[in-house]
Write a protein that holds these residues in place. Sequence first.
Motif, PDB file in Angstrom:
ATOM      1  N   ARG A   1      66.493  56.558  33.474  1.00  0.00           N
ATOM      2  CA  ARG A   1      67.709  55.116  33.204  1.00  0.00           C
ATOM      3  C   ARG A   1      68.562  54.681  32.682  1.00  0.00           C
ATOM      4  NH1 ARG A   1      63.437  51.649  34.110  1.00  0.00           N
ATOM      5  NH2 ARG A   1      63.396  52.403  36.229  1.00  0.00           N
ATOM      6  N   PHE A   2      69.920  54.264  32.620  1.00  0.00           N
ATOM      7  CA  PHE A   2      70.326  53.582  31.166  1.00  0.00           C
ATOM      8  C   PHE A   2      70.590  52.830  31.720  1.00  0.00           C
ATOM      9  CE2 PHE A   2      71.420  57.963  31.786  1.00  0.00           C
ATOM     10  CZ  PHE A   2      72.088  58.492  30.267  1.00  0.00           C
ATOM     11  N   SER A   3      70.201  51.432  30.982  1.00  0.00           N
ATOM     12  CA  SER A   3      70.596  49.566  30.691  1.00  0.00           C
ATOM     13  C   SER A   3      71.032  49.556  29.656  1.00  0.00           C
ATOM     14  CB  SER A   3      69.065  49.510  30.527  1.00  0.00           C
ATOM     15  OG  SER A   3      68.282  49.875  29.592  1.00  0.00           O
ATOM     16  N   LEU A   4      71.559  48.306  29.582  1.00  0.00           N
ATOM     17  CA  LEU A   4      72.294  46.993  28.597  1.00  0.00           C
ATOM     18  C   LEU A   4      71.686  46.388  28.508  1.00  0.00           C
ATOM     19  CD1 LEU A   4      75.422  46.982  26.952  1.00  0.00           C
ATOM     20  CD2 LEU A   4      75.818  46.562  28.781  1.00  0.00           C
ATOM     21  N   ALA A   5      70.735  45.902  27.117  1.00  0.00           N
ATOM     22  CA  ALA A   5      70.653  45.064  26.601  1.00  0.00           C
ATOM     23  C   ALA A   5      70.955  44.338  25.294  1.00  0.00           C
ATOM     24  CB  ALA A   5      69.355  45.041  26.669  1.00  0.00           C
ATOM     25  N   ASN A   6      71.668  42.871  25.077  1.00  0.00           N
ATOM     26  CA  ASN A   6      72.103  42.036  24.070  1.00  0.00           C
ATOM     27  C   ASN A   6      73.175  43.208  23.392  1.00  0.00           C
ATOM     28  OD1 ASN A   6      70.191  40.301  25.042  1.00  0.00           O
ATOM     29  ND2 ASN A   6      68.420  41.188  23.432  1.00  0.00           N
ATOM     30  N   GLY A   7      74.036  43.976  24.375  1.00  0.00           N
ATOM     31  CA  GLY A   7      75.071  45.075  23.584  1.00  0.00           C
ATOM     32  C   GLY A   7      74.941  46.494  23.484  1.00  0.00           C
ATOM     33  N   THR A   8      73.108  46.684  23.615  1.00  0.00           N
ATOM     34  CA  THR A   8      72.901  48.278  23.159  1.00  0.00           C
ATOM     35  C   THR A   8      72.633  48.679  24.076  1.00  0.00           C
ATOM     36  OG1 THR A   8      71.895  47.113  21.441  1.00  0.00           O
ATOM     37  CG2 THR A   8      71.599  48.834  22.159  1.00  0.00           C
ATOM     38  N   VAL A   9      72.814  50.116  24.496  1.00  0.00           N
ATOM     39  CA  VAL A   9      72.733  50.432  25.560  1.00  0.00           C
ATOM     40  C   VAL A   9      71.294  51.662  25.084  1.00  0.00           C
ATOM     41  CG1 VAL A   9      73.736  52.984  27.243  1.00  0.00           C
ATOM     42  CG2 VAL A   9      75.143  51.279  26.372  1.00  0.00           C
ATOM     43  N   TRP A  10      70.555  51.452  26.242  1.00  0.00           N
ATOM     44  CA  TRP A  10      69.399  52.179  26.444  1.00  0.00           C
ATOM     45  C   TRP A  10      68.991  53.212  27.227  1.00  0.00           C
ATOM     46  CZ3 TRP A  10      65.873  50.909  22.012  1.00  0.00           C
ATOM     47  CH2 TRP A  10      66.308  49.819  21.508  1.00  0.00           C
ATOM     48  N   VAL A  11      68.990  54.576  26.907  1.00  0.00           N
ATOM     49  CA  VAL A  11      68.516  55.708  28.356  1.00  0.00           C
ATOM     50  C   VAL A  11      66.824  55.703  27.769  1.00  0.00           C
ATOM     51  CG1 VAL A  11      68.676  57.601  27.018  1.00  0.00           C
ATOM     52  CG2 VAL A  11      68.556  57.781  28.873  1.00  0.00           C
ATOM     53  N   GLU A  12      65.997  55.978  28.835  1.00  0.00           N
ATOM     54  CA  GLU A  12      64.573  56.297  29.107  1.00  0.00           C
ATOM     55  C   GLU A  12      64.375  57.093  29.859  1.00  0.00           C
ATOM     56  OE1 GLU A  12      61.294  53.206  30.502  1.00  0.00           O
ATOM     57  OE2 GLU A  12      62.946  52.643  30.636  1.00  0.00           O
ATOM     58  N   ASP A  13      63.607  57.747  29.703  1.00  0.00           N
ATOM     59  CA  ASP A  13      63.165  59.620  29.880  1.00  0.00           C
ATOM     60  C   ASP A  13      62.665  58.664  31.347  1.00  0.00           C
ATOM     61  OD1 ASP A  13      62.762  62.201  30.633  1.00  0.00           O
ATOM     62  OD2 ASP A  13      60.862  61.740  30.826  1.00  0.00           O
ATOM     63  N   LEU A  14      62.813  58.745  32.696  1.00  0.00           N
ATOM     64  CA  LEU A  14      61.368  57.564  33.052  1.00  0.00           C
ATOM     65  C   LEU A  14      60.494  59.128  33.796  1.00  0.00           C
ATOM     66  CD1 LEU A  14      64.169  56.669  36.214  1.00  0.00           C
ATOM     67  CD2 LEU A  14      62.550  55.261  33.896  1.00  0.00           C
ATOM     68  N   GLY A  15      59.034  59.903  32.869  1.00  0.00           N
ATOM     69  CA  GLY A  15      58.458  61.043  33.143  1.00  0.00           C
ATOM     70  C   GLY A  15      58.886  62.060  33.578  1.00  0.00           C
ATOM     71  N   SER A  16      60.392  62.586  33.275  1.00  0.00           N
ATOM     72  CA  SER A  16      61.017  63.220  33.838  1.00  0.00           C
ATOM     73  C   SER A  16      59.365  65.269  33.656  1.00  0.00           C
ATOM     74  CB  SER A  16      62.342  63.741  33.647  1.00  0.00           C
ATOM     75  OG  SER A  16      62.200  63.748  32.486  1.00  0.00           O
ATOM     76  N   SER A  17      59.963  66.331  34.245  1.00  0.00           N
ATOM     77  CA  SER A  17      59.246  67.123  34.199  1.00  0.00           C
ATOM     78  C   SER A  17      60.294  68.115  33.666  1.00  0.00           C
ATOM     79  CB  SER A  17      59.516  67.749  35.373  1.00  0.00           C
ATOM     80  OG  SER A  17      58.738  67.484  36.395  1.00  0.00           O
ATOM     81  N   TYR A  18      61.237  68.059  32.884  1.00  0.00           N
ATOM     82  CA  TYR A  18      62.571  68.705  31.827  1.00  0.00           C
ATOM     83  C   TYR A  18      62.715  68.022  31.418  1.00  0.00           C
ATOM     84  CZ  TYR A  18      62.252  72.520  36.075  1.00  0.00           C
ATOM     85  OH  TYR A  18      61.708  73.430  36.918  1.00  0.00           O
ATOM     86  N   GLY A  19      62.432  66.697  31.096  1.00  0.00           N
ATOM     87  CA  GLY A  19      62.730  65.981  30.029  1.00  0.00           C
ATOM     88  C   GLY A  19      63.800  65.892  29.848  1.00  0.00           C
ATOM     89  N   THR A  20      64.448  64.775  28.450  1.00  0.00           N
ATOM     90  CA  THR A  20      65.541  64.096  28.354  1.00  0.00           C
ATOM     91  C   THR A  20      66.053  63.877  27.867  1.00  0.00           C
ATOM     92  OG1 THR A  20      65.291  62.233  30.217  1.00  0.00           O
ATOM     93  CG2 THR A  20      67.311  61.906  28.564  1.00  0.00           C
ATOM     94  N   ARG A  21      66.749  64.877  27.071  1.00  0.00           N
ATOM     95  CA  ARG A  21      67.293  64.981  25.548  1.00  0.00           C
ATOM     96  C   ARG A  21      68.669  64.414  25.044  1.00  0.00           C
ATOM     97  NH1 ARG A  21      64.939  69.610  23.072  1.00  0.00           N
ATOM     98  NH2 ARG A  21      63.695  70.840  25.039  1.00  0.00           N
ATOM     99  N   VAL A  22      68.505  63.689  23.512  1.00  0.00           N
ATOM    100  CA  VAL A  22      69.754  62.657  23.189  1.00  0.00           C
ATOM    101  C   VAL A  22      70.022  63.767  21.439  1.00  0.00           C
ATOM    102  CG1 VAL A  22      70.720  61.231  22.629  1.00  0.00           C
ATOM    103  CG2 VAL A  22      68.708  60.220  23.813  1.00  0.00           C
ATOM    104  N   ASN A  23      71.275  63.865  21.613  1.00  0.00           N
ATOM    105  CA  ASN A  23      71.698  64.787  20.522  1.00  0.00           C
ATOM    106  C   ASN A  23      70.625  65.537  19.701  1.00  0.00           C
ATOM    107  OD1 ASN A  23      73.771  62.979  20.182  1.00  0.00           O
ATOM    108  ND2 ASN A  23      73.029  61.550  19.031  1.00  0.00           N
TER     109      ASN A  23
END
Length: 171
Positions: free
Chosen positions: A46-68
Amino acid sequence: MKLVIEDESGTKSTIPFSGSAITIGRATEGVTFRLADRNVSRRHARFSLANGTVWVEDLGSSYGTRVNGERITGKRKIRAGDLVQIGDYDLVLAGQADVGGAPPLPPAPADVRASALGARTEPASAGGRAAVVRLAVMVALAALVAGAAAGFAVGKLTGPSRAAVSASRAP
């Protein structure tokens, strides 16, 4: 601000980021954008916006989420140009982000920036460090096997023959 998604074949899709959360996954319902690959979980990230900052959150996926190239758990702050990998898909946040006054993140590695700017790179499926460790272990095992084989061969060639051993045991 928009989220650009590129698949293995180079096809790009763009999702405008208006501030409401964007949920990515394989499910046919309950996601904002569907990625129909088997290595994408039903509700993957899930991608969300809070106070002008963007966040990505892995929702417990099997294969994972990578940032850089780094696998994340939970939430991770991202900025424009960061590469997010979900399965075989590359996602990049484009436009204004991280305007909430927080200190900037360190720059992404050059190969990640190149990919985020459109150059194709191989996905970091197991990470660079893990690949180097696997290679080092394989080389060490090969050297160990070669050494053992050489020691066995030398022992057979230089050791006493069976005839000499049985002659020394004869009464």
